[in-house]
Motif scaffolding. Structure first.
Motif, PDB file in Angstrom:
ATOM      1  N   UNK A 132       1.205  -1.587  -0.315  1.00  0.00           N
ATOM      2  CA  UNK A 132       0.269   0.244   0.070  1.00  0.00           C
ATOM      3  C   UNK A 132       0.715   1.520   0.189  1.00  0.00           C
ATOM      4  N   UNK A 133       2.378   1.090   0.145  1.00  0.00           N
ATOM      5  CA  UNK A 133       3.563   1.946   0.186  1.00  0.00           C
ATOM      6  C   UNK A 133       3.921   1.569  -1.348  1.00  0.00           C
ATOM      7  N   UNK A 134       3.511   2.402  -1.899  1.00  0.00           N
ATOM      8  CA  UNK A 134       4.956   2.279  -3.297  1.00  0.00           C
ATOM      9  C   UNK A 134       6.055   2.914  -3.952  1.00  0.00           C
ATOM     10  N   UNK A 135       6.013   3.643  -2.606  1.00  0.00           N
ATOM     11  CA  UNK A 135       7.305   4.646  -3.656  1.00  0.00           C
ATOM     12  C   UNK A 135       7.062   5.832  -2.631  1.00  0.00           C
ATOM     13  N   UNK A 136       8.547   6.793  -2.445  1.00  0.00           N
ATOM     14  CA  UNK A 136       8.643   7.437  -1.044  1.00  0.00           C
ATOM     15  C   UNK A 136       8.428   8.833  -1.073  1.00  0.00           C
TER      16      UNK A 136
ATOM     17  N   UNK B 176       1.811   9.594   3.567  1.00  0.00           N
ATOM     18  CA  UNK B 176       1.258   8.680   4.346  1.00  0.00           C
ATOM     19  C   UNK B 176       2.129   9.061   5.621  1.00  0.00           C
ATOM     20  N   UNK B 177       3.120   9.017   6.366  1.00  0.00           N
ATOM     21  CA  UNK B 177       2.994   9.312   7.118  1.00  0.00           C
ATOM     22  C   UNK B 177       2.682  10.300   7.951  1.00  0.00           C
ATOM     23  N   UNK B 178       2.755  11.847   7.235  1.00  0.00           N
ATOM     24  CA  UNK B 178       1.703  13.229   7.646  1.00  0.00           C
ATOM     25  C   UNK B 178       0.061  12.334   7.886  1.00  0.00           C
ATOM     26  N   UNK B 179       0.121  12.060   7.533  1.00  0.00           N
ATOM     27  CA  UNK B 179      -1.562  11.535   7.354  1.00  0.00           C
ATOM     28  C   UNK B 179      -1.586  10.922   8.695  1.00  0.00           C
ATOM     29  N   UNK B 180      -1.099   9.719   8.133  1.00  0.00           N
ATOM     30  CA  UNK B 180      -1.155   8.641   9.572  1.00  0.00           C
ATOM     31  C   UNK B 180      -0.767   9.668  11.274  1.00  0.00           C
ATOM     32  N   UNK B 181       0.472  10.895  11.385  1.00  0.00           N
ATOM     33  CA  UNK B 181       0.308  11.658  12.232  1.00  0.00           C
ATOM     34  C   UNK B 181      -0.830  12.449  12.416  1.00  0.00           C
ATOM     35  N   UNK B 182      -1.730  12.623  11.570  1.00  0.00           N
ATOM     36  CA  UNK B 182      -2.866  13.665  12.337  1.00  0.00           C
ATOM     37  C   UNK B 182      -3.943  12.110  12.071  1.00  0.00           C
ATOM     38  N   UNK B 183      -4.189  11.445  12.124  1.00  0.00           N
ATOM     39  CA  UNK B 183      -5.246  10.072  12.223  1.00  0.00           C
ATOM     40  C   UNK B 183      -4.589   9.668  13.469  1.00  0.00           C
TER      41      UNK B 183
ATOM     42  N   UNK C 200      -1.375   0.371   4.728  1.00  0.00           N
ATOM     43  CA  UNK C 200      -2.204   1.687   4.678  1.00  0.00           C
ATOM     44  C   UNK C 200      -2.388   2.328   6.344  1.00  0.00           C
ATOM     45  N   UNK C 201      -2.487   3.688   5.816  1.00  0.00           N
ATOM     46  CA  UNK C 201      -2.856   4.807   6.538  1.00  0.00           C
ATOM     47  C   UNK C 201      -4.219   4.732   7.829  1.00  0.00           C
ATOM     48  N   UNK C 202      -5.265   3.111   6.861  1.00  0.00           N
ATOM     49  CA  UNK C 202      -6.581   3.403   7.734  1.00  0.00           C
ATOM     50  C   UNK C 202      -6.483   2.336   8.175  1.00  0.00           C
ATOM     51  N   UNK C 203      -5.583   1.302   8.286  1.00  0.00           N
ATOM     52  CA  UNK C 203      -5.368   0.071   9.222  1.00  0.00           C
ATOM     53  C   UNK C 203      -4.909   0.091   9.905  1.00  0.00           C
TER      54      UNK C 203
END
Length: 340
Positions: A19-23, A29-36, A318-321
């Motif tokens: 679910x994370x295929x590129x830099x 996604x790291x930013x989105x996970x911090x927000x979540x 992935x972020x959601x999981x």
């Protein structure tokens, strides 16, 4: 009560199964996970730094971006390899990112771990002084970094500057007040933990430690933490020490959890060598129904000694999981242990 955050290595892989295929995916996604994680009530978002690898590498753009998107969550690293760092340039980057985040950075630094390439720090323009080791170089860089973070002037000003200078010697800018007291050291041995305490740094202890007694991992780690706290008290620093430990903990609360992590494999410590002549102990993970996890985690002496727990997350799912993984611990496990 404990602070609970997540720790991501930021792996990426172009495989269709990832679910994370590129830099770019890893960073955004790291930013989105911090927000979540902040929205879920987690206390920290921490990121590992690895060079020459398909993982997160340059932490300060990421920390600054996450700082601009969040309001309360701590943002940190675990850890930055100081063998690769220009400590003055790093102090400028850290100061800027901390100001953007409103003083929420918690920077973990260390000598680092075995890397993807041989002596990778040489490609960055660094090499130990004659008679010194790369570990000595990492500590030297760390000591310079800690000194300039104090914000004291040390550079001789130009008598005919382009812009007016304040009086006296000049310091690095931007300076973020208080950042010096939010630096952590990742220690793999008891002696290094004691050194970190003497230097006035908080302690990060991961899922790996040099084997110094043959005892179970969590027991050795608890002894390391107690040695650190004793050295801190003896040093007489003015601020309160903090200690974090990392763990892989997965609560099985739905079918997706059971599909990913419910294979029923035994979880236990492992002993092995990460470097020649350096035997290490790798701590076990924890997977199971919440009630089972609560019972098992009560017996983890190192978690009991620490004030901060970092949950390692499988970021390629992935972020959601990963938000679900964090929420499961906060909701179903932490209250049962008195962490919330």
């Amino acid at each position: 009560m404990k602070k609970i955050g997540f720790l991501s290595f930021g792996h990426w892989n172009p495989s269709p199964q990832s679910g994370t295929r590129s830099a770019g995916d890893a960073l955004l996604q790291s930013i989105d996970l911090a927000v979540a994680a902040e929205e879920l009530g987690a206390d920290g978002a921490y990121f590992r730094v690895h060079h020459f690898a398909r993982q997160l590498a340059s932490p300060f753009p990421l920390l600054a971006a996450a700082g601009a998107k969040t309001k309360t969550i701590e943002l940190g690293t675990a850890v930055i390899d100081m063998r690769y760092e220009n400590p003055l340039y790093m102090a400028e980057d850290a100061g800027a990112a901390d100001l953007i985040a409103g003083g929420r950075l918690q920077l973990g630094i260390s000598r680092g771990s075995p890397e993807q390439v041989i002596d990778g720090w040489r490609y960055f323009g660094f090499q130990p002084e004659e008679g010194k080791t790369d570990q000595d170089m990492a500590r030297q860089h760390a000591e310079v970094f800690l000194e300039v973070l104090k914000g004291k002037g040390f550079a001789q000003p130009n008598p005919q500057p382009m812009f007016p200078n304040p009086p006296g010697m000049l310091r690095l800018e931007p300076h973020s007040e208080g950042l010096r007291e939010r630096i952590w050291w990742g220690a793999a041995s008891d002696a290094t933990a004691v050194w970190a305490a003497k230097m006035g740094m908080h302690l990060q202890s991961s899922t790996l430690k040099f084997d110094e007694s043959g005892k179970p991992f969590h027991v050795q780690q608890a002894e390391q933490i107690r040695a650190y706290r004793a050295a801190w008290a003896e040093a007489g620093h003015g601020h309160t020490p903090r200690v974090s430990v990392s763990r892989s903990i997965f609560a099985l609360v739905n079918d997706q959890d059971r599909m990913f992590f419910g294979a029923g494999r035994p979880e236990q410590d492992q002993f092995g060598y990460i470097e020649p002549e350096k035997r290490a102990v790798f701590g076990r993970g924890y997977t199971g129904e919440p009630d089972k996890l609560i019972e098992q985690l009560r017996r983890d002496e190192a978690i009991a000694e620490a004030d901060t727990l970092l949950l390692t997350v499988p970021n390629q799912l992935g972020v959601d999981y990963n938000a679900h993984v964090i929420e499961s611990i906060l909701t179903h496990v932490a209250p049962g242990l008195g962490w919330r």
